[in-house]
Design a protein around this motif. Structure first.
Motif, short mmCIF file in Angstrom:
data_model
loop_
_atom_site.label_atom_id
_atom_site.label_comp_id
_atom_site.label_asym_id
_atom_site.label_seq_id
_atom_site.Cartn_x
_atom_site.Cartn_y
_atom_site.Cartn_z
N UNK A 271 0.80 -1.22 0.00
CA UNK A 271 0.00 0.00 0.00
C UNK A 271 0.84 1.27 0.00
N UNK A 272 1.85 1.32 0.88
CA UNK A 272 2.65 2.53 0.98
C UNK A 272 3.45 2.80 -0.29
N UNK B 83 8.74 7.15 -0.34
CA UNK B 83 8.92 6.53 0.96
C UNK B 83 9.52 5.14 0.83
N UNK B 84 8.94 4.36 -0.09
CA UNK B 84 9.25 2.94 -0.15
C UNK B 84 9.03 2.43 -1.57
N UNK B 85 9.87 1.50 -1.99
CA UNK B 85 9.76 0.91 -3.32
C UNK B 85 9.85 -0.61 -3.22
N UNK B 86 9.16 -1.30 -4.12
CA UNK B 86 9.22 -2.77 -4.17
C UNK B 86 10.19 -3.18 -5.25
N UNK C 247 14.75 6.74 1.43
CA UNK C 247 14.98 7.85 2.37
C UNK C 247 14.16 9.06 2.05
N UNK C 248 13.17 8.90 1.17
CA UNK C 248 12.34 10.04 0.80
C UNK C 248 11.26 10.32 1.82
N UNK C 249 10.61 11.45 1.67
CA UNK C 249 9.52 11.86 2.54
C UNK C 249 8.72 12.94 1.87
#
Length: 630
Positions: A172-173, A182-185, A194-196
């Motif tokens: 989901x994220x 934020x996050x990658x698969x 490290x993003x925001x």
């Protein structure tokens, strides 16, 4: 004068005296011999093989009397601390269980933040997202399963950037926050760039921007709190600057934020700013941070900003980025009017002024305020600002199920207007072992400087012993560590040499509230009643330490549920160290034998004659079986 006869009574009595003396000397000799053998045996390191079959009132420390007789429990069991499940594995535990596994749908069960239970509570001020623990008839008596194909997490520091998808199977994220990075698969793993939301160039660059405004590297700032932390990238990248952050976020639609943070090896808790105080003492953190955390700081008479003021140390900083800061540039992207955003910022500025904070700077997307070092001028300013008033007759450290108050937490009294209220802190890392101001001032009854120094010496010796009996301790095997009865933080201080962080927990019903001391030393921690569940996801700690805990709680609640909670938050193949009286540990071991744990009771580091013993246990690897329907 005639000589005595051979069979005379006088000769017979002399012979008896010689025999008694010989017997006494023989017994003394045997006692000395067995004492030396016992002491030597206690120093022998248990064999640890890779293919072994064994994978009331609360005080700080359980002080146990020494005994003249040994109560050591001999055991030929060996413990295997190594991780064996970096990849998928087929074997299953063959241990006959006393406690059955829960269903797979309990895999991410958080008892006190259960969303189904939360719907019973009011939605205003996010009451439904606060802690609401199950009643006795709602508690479960089974073992929380790991998801199928669960793998040992990456070692730190690699874990900061990667996590196995099978451990937290949530995409989901990666979809909802794709733009914010934020996050990658990536195949069978997640990557954390490290993003925001407010730092598109990454957390590292964002922290550098903060460092340009206030120094993050001179040792003055050691502890931080991040409200609405996301996946805790801000806290993750602060670690290399020797700043440890308590990150928290609620369990909400952004699935498993805190679980991702802990899987990365970054401190985090489930939490929310709603109606209750944060579970930390007053003057706990050097810095507080909000990056688009969506908390209405200006609402409810500034209640949430007042709570930040309570947990900030004198001279501490509050950093805000995101709405409404730099609204002239971002208002279109935030889909809000300029008038609305300006009104919000003006309201925040007004609350900060009434709290006696000074605005240090606002530059680009960052705004920074500083709390005063004492309340000398703030007390005078109450002639102008009638609200918020300064709290009276209030225990500022009381924070376990305590409602927030719309009044300013008073700082300790001063002898001079130039003094730092409560006492000045040393710079890090000297701060870790310097005598904390709360002890130096005598504000905690019964705790002296000598007791503090003795505690540090004791834990140094104990950790040296742990290193002997648990070799992986110094090899990077563990990252997330919890001390369930942290006392003065001596365990965490002695663990500083290893690549770990420690969640220091002080029981909420303790006679001596020492959590403020722990924060003054530059460590982080929280209050907790261990008759309830901890605010974290399952499988989020590698090593759990509990000293005297079960002696404390055995008459307060069923210790079975404390052990089941430890099992819930412990990762497969994680380790537990428990110190307690031998009779208490015998009861504990009888329960853990039915929990798929392999354990061994060992002698106290001082020798076999000490009635306090050490139980070391390893949670075996097992996962849930996926049914055909699932």
């Amino acid at each position: 004068m005639a000589k005595d006869n051979v069979g005379s009574p006088k000769i017979h009595q002399l012979d008896l005296k010689r025999r008694r003396l010989t017997h006494i000397l023989a017994v003394i000799g045997l006692c000395v011999l067995f004492y030396i053998l016992g002491a030597w045996q206690n120093k022998t390191i248990p064999s640890l093989t890779a293919d072994s079959g064994l994978a009331t009132n609360v005080g700080c420390e359980s002080v146990l009397p020494r005994s003249n007789a040994s109560s050591s429990l001999p055991s030929d069991a060996t413990l295997d601390f190594d991780a064996h499940h970096q990849q998928s594995v087929d074997e299953r535990s063959m241990v006959i269980e006393k406690f059955p596994p829960c269903d797979l749908n309990f895999s991410e069960y958080t008892p006190c933040q259960d969303r189904t239970r939360g719907r019973r509570f009011a939605r205003p001020m996010l009451v439904y997202r606060e802690r609401h623990c199950p009643e006795k008839d709602e508690t479960i008596r089974c073992l929380i399963p790991a998801p199928p194909k669960y793998k040992t997490p990456f070692k730190w520091p690699q874990s900061r950037d990667y996590a196995w998808f099978d451990n937290i199977p949530h995409r989901e994220l990666s979809i909802e926050k794709a733009v914010q990075n934020w996050i990658q698969v990536e195949g069978n793993r997640f990557r954390f760039p490290g993003g925001g939301t407010m730092f598109p160039r990454g957390a590292d660059a964002y922290i550098d921007d903060i460092n340009d405004l206030i120094s993050l590297t001179d040792g003055n700032i050691r502890t931080a709190i991040d409200t609405g932390c996301g996946v805790a990238s801000w806290g993750a990248y602060l670690l290399k600057r020797d700043i440890v952050t308590m990150s928290f976020a609620p369990r909400d639609t952004h699935e498993a934020q805190v679980q991702f943070a802990l899987e990365r090896g970054v401190p985090a808790m489930i939490g929310v700013m709603a109606t209750q105080r944060l579970p930390y003492p007053a003057r706990a953190f050097d810095m507080a941070h909000c990056s688009r955390c969506l908390i209405p700081w200006q609402a409810y008479d500034g209640l949430y900003l007042i709570e930040v003021d309570r947990v900030l140390r004198p001279g501490g900083y509050w950093i805000l980025s995101g709405p409404p800061i730099h609204w002239k540039k971002h208002y279109r992207g935030w889909e809000r009017s300029q008038e609305d955003l300006k009104k919000e910022q003006d309201s925040i500025e007004e609350v900060a002024k009434r709290l006696c904070w000074k605005k240090i700077i606002e530059k680009d997307d960052l705004a920074i305020w500083q709390k005063p070092i004492n309340h000398a001028e703030c007390i005078e300013s109450r002639r102008i600002y009638k609200t918020p008033h300064i709290c009276k007759n209030d225990n500022a450290d009381a924070a376990w199920y305590k409602k927030m108050k719309a009044c300013i937490t008073p700082l300790p009294e001063l002898s001079s207007q130039d003094d730092v209220a409560g006492g000045e802190l040393k710079k890090w890392p000297e701060r870790a072992f310097a005598v904390p101001p709360r002890i130096r001032s005598g504000s905690i009854p019964g705790l002296t400087t000598k007791a503090y120094k003795d505690d540090n010496t004791m834990w140094k010796e104990r950790i040296a012993n742990y290193k002997r009996i648990i070799p992986p301790l110094s090899q990077g095997r563990y990252r997330n560590v919890m001390d369930m009865n942290a006392c003065l933080g001596g365990f965490a201080a002695a663990m500083m040499r290893y690549p770990v962080w420690v969640m220091n927990v002080v029981p909420a019903n303790s006679d001596q509230d020492t959590l403020g001391v722990i924060h003054e030393r530059g460590f982080i921690g929280t209050y907790q009643d261990w008759c309830e569940a901890f605010s974290t996801y399952p499988r989020t700690y590698d090593l759990i330490h509990a000293s005297g805990l079960f002696s404390i709680y055995q008459d307060r609640c069923d210790i079975t549920y404390i052990l089941l909670e430890m099992d819930r938050i412990l990762r497969p193949e994680g380790t537990v160290i428990m110190r307690d009286a031998v009779d208490v540990l015998t009861k504990v071991k009888a329960l853990t034998d039915g929990m798929r744990w392999k354990s061994q009771i060992m002698d106290h580091e001082s020798g076999p004659f000490n009635p306090e013993k050490i139980l070391v246990a390893v949670k075996t690897y097992w996962t849930a079986e996926r049914s055909k329907k699932q």
